[in-house]
Design an enzyme around this catalytic site. Structure first.
Site, PDB file in Angstrom:
ATOM      1  N   TYR A 153       0.837  -1.209   0.000  1.00 32.55           N
ATOM      2  CA  TYR A 153       0.000   0.000   0.000  1.00 32.55           C
ATOM      3  C   TYR A 153       0.872   1.259   0.000  1.00 32.55           C
ATOM      4  CZ  TYR A 153      -3.804   3.123   1.552  1.00 32.55           C
ATOM      5  OH  TYR A 153      -4.724   4.139   1.666  1.00 32.55           O
ATOM      6  N   ALA A 155       3.941   1.586  -1.023  1.00 31.33           N
ATOM      7  CA  ALA A 155       4.611   1.718  -2.327  1.00 31.33           C
ATOM      8  C   ALA A 155       3.647   2.289  -3.360  1.00 31.33           C
ATOM      9  CB  ALA A 155       5.144   0.359  -2.784  1.00 31.33           C
ATOM     10  N   LYS A 157       1.031   4.186  -2.830  1.00 34.36           N
ATOM     11  CA  LYS A 157       0.668   5.573  -2.531  1.00 34.36           C
ATOM     12  C   LYS A 157       1.849   6.526  -2.721  1.00 34.36           C
ATOM     13  CE  LYS A 157      -3.640   4.787  -1.634  1.00 34.36           C
ATOM     14  NZ  LYS A 157      -4.704   5.372  -2.481  1.00 34.36           N
TER      15      LYS A 157
HETATM   16  P1  NAP Z   1     -13.167   2.373   1.177  1.00 29.69           P
HETATM   17  O1  NAP Z   1     -14.260   2.885   2.036  1.00 29.69           O
HETATM   18  O2  NAP Z   1     -12.592   1.032   1.413  1.00 29.69           O
HETATM   19  O3  NAP Z   1     -13.642   2.491  -0.347  1.00 29.69           O
HETATM   20  C1  NAP Z   1     -12.793   2.080  -1.400  1.00 29.69           C
HETATM   21  C2  NAP Z   1     -13.429   2.482  -2.707  1.00 29.69           C
HETATM   22  O4  NAP Z   1     -12.568   2.080  -3.772  1.00 29.69           O
HETATM   23  C3  NAP Z   1     -14.776   1.814  -2.926  1.00 29.69           C
HETATM   24  O5  NAP Z   1     -15.682   2.743  -3.461  1.00 29.69           O
HETATM   25  C4  NAP Z   1     -14.444   0.733  -3.955  1.00 29.69           C
HETATM   26  O6  NAP Z   1     -15.499   0.441  -4.840  1.00 29.69           O
HETATM   27  C5  NAP Z   1     -13.327   1.386  -4.733  1.00 29.69           C
HETATM   28  N1  NAP Z   1     -12.516   0.389  -5.425  1.00 29.69           N
HETATM   29  C6  NAP Z   1     -11.702  -0.556  -4.884  1.00 29.69           C
HETATM   30  N2  NAP Z   1     -11.144  -1.309  -5.848  1.00 29.69           N
HETATM   31  C7  NAP Z   1     -11.622  -0.821  -7.030  1.00 29.69           C
HETATM   32  C8  NAP Z   1     -11.398  -1.174  -8.392  1.00 29.69           C
HETATM   33  N3  NAP Z   1     -10.573  -2.170  -8.732  1.00 29.69           N
HETATM   34  N4  NAP Z   1     -12.048  -0.459  -9.354  1.00 29.69           N
HETATM   35  C9  NAP Z   1     -12.887   0.555  -9.017  1.00 29.69           C
HETATM   36  N5  NAP Z   1     -13.136   0.917  -7.750  1.00 29.69           N
HETATM   37  C10 NAP Z   1     -12.501   0.241  -6.769  1.00 29.69           C
HETATM   38  O7  NAP Z   1     -11.920   3.367   1.196  1.00 29.69           O
HETATM   39  P2  NAP Z   1     -11.824   4.918   1.574  1.00 29.69           P
HETATM   40  O8  NAP Z   1     -11.360   5.005   2.967  1.00 29.69           O
HETATM   41  O9  NAP Z   1     -13.020   5.640   1.124  1.00 29.69           O
HETATM   42  O10 NAP Z   1     -10.570   5.306   0.663  1.00 29.69           O
HETATM   43  C11 NAP Z   1     -10.677   6.007  -0.560  1.00 29.69           C
HETATM   44  C12 NAP Z   1      -9.273   6.348  -1.051  1.00 29.69           C
HETATM   45  O11 NAP Z   1      -8.601   7.121  -0.050  1.00 29.69           O
HETATM   46  C13 NAP Z   1      -8.400   5.127  -1.294  1.00 29.69           C
HETATM   47  O12 NAP Z   1      -7.562   5.353  -2.401  1.00 29.69           O
HETATM   48  C14 NAP Z   1      -7.581   5.033  -0.027  1.00 29.69           C
HETATM   49  O13 NAP Z   1      -6.371   4.363  -0.233  1.00 29.69           O
HETATM   50  C15 NAP Z   1      -7.379   6.499   0.301  1.00 29.69           C
HETATM   51  N6  NAP Z   1      -7.056   6.724   1.709  1.00 29.69           N
HETATM   52  C16 NAP Z   1      -7.920   6.368   2.704  1.00 29.69           C
HETATM   53  C17 NAP Z   1      -7.560   6.574   4.028  1.00 29.69           C
HETATM   54  C18 NAP Z   1      -8.450   6.213   5.191  1.00 29.69           C
HETATM   55  O14 NAP Z   1      -7.996   6.339   6.342  1.00 29.69           O
HETATM   56  N7  NAP Z   1      -9.673   5.799   4.981  1.00 29.69           N
HETATM   57  C19 NAP Z   1      -6.306   7.141   4.325  1.00 29.69           C
HETATM   58  C20 NAP Z   1      -5.454   7.484   3.285  1.00 29.69           C
HETATM   59  C21 NAP Z   1      -5.844   7.267   1.979  1.00 29.69           C
HETATM   60  P3  NAP Z   1     -16.410  -0.909  -4.716  1.00 29.69           P
HETATM   61  O15 NAP Z   1     -16.898  -0.932  -3.302  1.00 29.69           O
HETATM   62  O16 NAP Z   1     -17.473  -0.683  -5.729  1.00 29.69           O
HETATM   63  O17 NAP Z   1     -15.506  -2.050  -5.049  1.00 29.69           O
END
Ligand code: NAP
Length: 245
Positions: A153, A155, A157
């Site tokens: 993850y 790597a 990001k």
């Molecule tokens: P989340 O609630 O787990 O949601 C992940 C989203 O990504 C879902 O809508 C999912 O869609 C979509 N997704 C996953 N694989 C996919 C694929 N192959 N093709 C298309 N869509 C895909 O995560 P989140 O916390 O909202 O995170 C959103 C972004 O912010 C991510 O990039 C994550 O790495 C980043 N981020 C999050 C945090 C945190 O603390 N939450 C911190 C830093 C960065 P489906 O459900 O339809 O599969």
């Protein structure tokens, strides 16, 4: 931003949904991408339409280069143009380095990093013709600091930060900005399964003593795609309650 159009990947839930709804509130029509969460994505689309904006549902696995291109084409056919790309889709497959399988490493790189590349690659063609575009990629504090148990993850990001800066340099002269947001720990399904002891130890490292909300991220994304940020490109905005400075 009335009349603008956006494609938000992973817009069915979490940060992606919040960004989609926040942009729609500003007058933006939204292409709602999802991979597995069809009913959640449908709900996002319904909420956008209830605000009087257009929403189009676009299922696609962003790890698939060809399918990503077809999705961009469908978004352009639906709206006539594409002004904003939010590369939000992301997954985790956490494991200690010595136990991490090649599949775990590849799955995370393919979705998080290659997914961003796929979308930028396809959307850039459209934006270059328009001589206008706003791209925001979701990185992470793990890509800035590294995180034990998240070599794949982190790597992916960190890779997004390099991709953002290179794309920003290549596209700047055509009025296309490319920026990244690196969230700290945000309250979503991605972080809900952390054990209480892990959550406590994370909270102890956050000067603001709370996890972030999806709104904290969506408001920054809204700013980066607005005219107020027209001269900001190649930047990484860290939103983490002071956890990394
Ligand atoms: P989340 O609630 O787990 O949601 C992940 C989203 O990504 C879902 O809508 C999912 O869609 C979509 N997704 C996953 N694989 C996919 C694929 N192959 N093709 C298309 N869509 C895909 O995560 P989140 O916390 O909202 O995170 C959103 C972004 O912010 C991510 O990039 C994550 O790495 C980043 N981020 C999050 C945090 C945190 O603390 N939450 C911190 C830093 C960065 P489906 O459900 O339809 O599969």
């Amino acid at each position: 931003m009335t009349g603008r159009t956006a494609l938000v990947t992973g817009a069915g839930r979490g940060i992606g949904r919040e960004i989609a709804l926040t942009l729609a509130r500003e007058g933006v029509d939204i292409a709602v991408n999802y991979n597995s969460s069809e009913s959640a994505a449908r709900e996002t689309a319904e909420q956008i339409e209830a605000m009087g904006r257009k929403a189009v549902l676009l299922p696609c696995d962003v790890a698939d280069f060809k399918a990503s291109g077809e999705m961009v084409q469908r978004a352009v056919e639906s709206f006539g143009r594409l002004d904003i790309l939010i590369n939000n889709a992301g997954i985790t497959r956490d494991n200690l380095l010595l136990r991490m399988t090649e599949e775990e490493f590849d799955a995370v790189l393919d979705t998080n990093l290659k997914g961003c590349f796929h979308l930028i690659r396809h959307v850039a063609k459209v934006m270059l013709k328009q001589r206008y575009g706003r791209i925001v990629n979701l990185s992470s504090i793990s890509g800035v600091l590294g995180n034990a148990g998240q070599a794949n993850y982190s790597a992916s990001k960190a890779g997004i930060i390099g991709l953002t800066k290179s794309a920003a340099r290549e596209l700047a002269s055509r009025n296309i900005t490319v920026n990244a947001i690196a969230p700290g720990f945000i309250d979503t399904e991605m972080t809900k399964d952390l054990s209480d002891s892990v959550k406590e130890s994370i909270l102890a490292q956050i000067p603001m003593r709370r996890f972030g909300s999806t709104k904290d991220i969506a408001e920054a994304a809204k700013f980066l795609v607005s005219d107020y940020a027209a001269y900001i490109t190649g930047q990484v905005i860290q939103i983490n309650g002071g956890m990394a400075m």
